[in-house]
Design an enzyme around this catalytic site. Structure first.
Site, PDB file in Angstrom:
ATOM      1  N   ASP A 123      -7.251  -0.602  -0.121  1.00  0.00           N
ATOM      2  CA  ASP A 123      -5.972  -0.073   0.390  1.00  0.00           C
ATOM      3  C   ASP A 123      -6.167   1.270   1.086  1.00  0.00           C
ATOM      4  O   ASP A 123      -5.765   1.465   2.238  1.00  0.00           O
ATOM      5  CB  ASP A 123      -4.969   0.148  -0.750  1.00  0.00           C
ATOM      6  N   GLY A 161       0.807  -1.237   0.000  1.00  0.00           N
ATOM      7  CA  GLY A 161       0.000   0.000   0.000  1.00  0.00           C
ATOM      8  C   GLY A 161       0.827   1.269   0.000  1.00  0.00           C
ATOM      9  O   GLY A 161       0.378   2.288   0.527  1.00  0.00           O
ATOM     10  N   SER A 162       2.034   1.240  -0.593  1.00  0.00           N
ATOM     11  CA  SER A 162       2.894   2.428  -0.487  1.00  0.00           C
ATOM     12  C   SER A 162       2.250   3.670  -1.103  1.00  0.00           C
ATOM     13  O   SER A 162       2.315   4.748  -0.516  1.00  0.00           O
ATOM     14  CB  SER A 162       4.279   2.165  -1.075  1.00  0.00           C
TER      15      SER A 162
END
Ligand code: PMV
Length: 307
Positions: A145, A100-101
């Site tokens: 996310d 989930g950057s």
């Protein structure tokens, strides 16, 4: 100066089927984070510095960069003009690894702007703003996310329904292993769409089976019944394999974790690369970490997803 951060995430179960309105569960990884700092400066412009990518730009409504678009939506929502100063962004979360950057970076940015402009935003608003950037990065993401990261709590997620954050009674003893293989979520999701178009009955049955696993996993999670949750993770991995989104390397990591004593293991996220998660009895965690490294994992994180 203002500072805000946002956590990483991992999908525990239900990926892919979640795009087809079955439930999924995602959990926050609190100790891997993205950070945003805003320092007021004279001059009138909002300068953005993405430190990890060594990218610098000045925000304007014309920029198509996903983060610039998120900033535009945030300013619209707050009814404000951009603050004058420097916005610095950095992240400890590996890029493109299914943790989930992109959503975490955008969440940290929305939070720091809301803070600098003295207008706190509730998690559902933060999730909605970050989703605008996620669509540009990932095509048609389910929204899981940005939601789990905005709430920083385990989430029961069904596309199109209000998310249900829930409490854990015990930390989840997870080991996360990065295969080091990169795969674009957008490509894997497109492959599943194509297969579903060609074999609707088969893929619908796979999605239904995953939906059942996710319902049972929630019960097991709430009861902290790790052997049961482990068996469900194994079942979920098998169904993802049938769907065509695993890879020989992911299968090898899953196998290694199980042989080293994990209660269960599966790929996590879109597949064809990215991460494997293993539910690890604390007494076996060291052995499982070694086994994953021997089987080729590039990075291994031990993390107790805390209540
Ligand atoms: O690769 P990740 O962790 O971003 O997960 C993708 C999850 C999918 O269900 C495959 C797609 C989605 O948008 O939910």
């Amino acid at each position: 100066m203002d500072h805000a951060s946002a956590c990483a995430k991992i999908i525990l179960c239900g990926e892919h089927a979640v795009v087809y309105t079955r439930p999924a569960i995602a959990v926050p990884i609190h100790d891997l984070r993205a950070h945003a700092t805003f320092t007021p400066q004279a001059g009138g412009a909002l300068h953005v510095h993405l430190e990890d990518l060594d990218e610098r730009w000045v925000w304007s409504t014309h920029l198509q960069h996903p983060l610039a678009v998120v900033i535009s939506h945030t300013l619209d929502t707050l009814g404000q003009t951009p603050p004058s100063g420097m916005l610095q962004v950095r992240s400890d979360i590996p890029i493109g690894g299914g943790l989930g950057s992109s959503a975490a970076v955008a969440t940290a940015v929305v939070r720091v702007l809301a803070q600098a402009l003295h207008h706190p935003l509730p998690p559902d608003e933060v999730a909605r703003l970050v989703y605008e950037g996620e669509k540009l990065w990932h095509g048609t993401p389910s929204g899981i996310d940005n939601t789990v990261i905005a709430y920083e709590q385990p989430i029961w997620f069904v596309k199109g329904a209000p998310p249900e954050p829930f409490e854990l009674s015990h930390p989840i003893p997870l080991v996360i292993a990065d295969s080091g293989q990169a795969a674009a979520t957008r490509d894997v999701v497109a492959y599943v769409r194509q297969q579903w178009e060609a074999q609707k009955a088969r893929y619908e049955a796979l999605f239904d089976a995953i939906g059942h696993v996710v319902h049972r996993a929630r019960d097991a999670l709430v009861r902290a019944d790790w052997p049961e949750l482990g068996a469900l993770l194994n079942e979920n991995h098998y169904l993802l394999e049938q769907m065509g989104v695993s890879s020989p390397q992911l299968d090898a990591l899953v196998q290694a974790a199980r042989e080293a004593g994990a209660w269960g293991a599966k790929l996590a996220g879109a597949g064809w690369g990215g991460n494997v998660i293993a539910l690890a009895p604390p007494s076996r965690a060291g052995e499982i970490v070694h086994a994953l490294r021997r089987a080729g994992a590039q990075h291994v994180y031990t993390t107790g997803v805390t209540p």
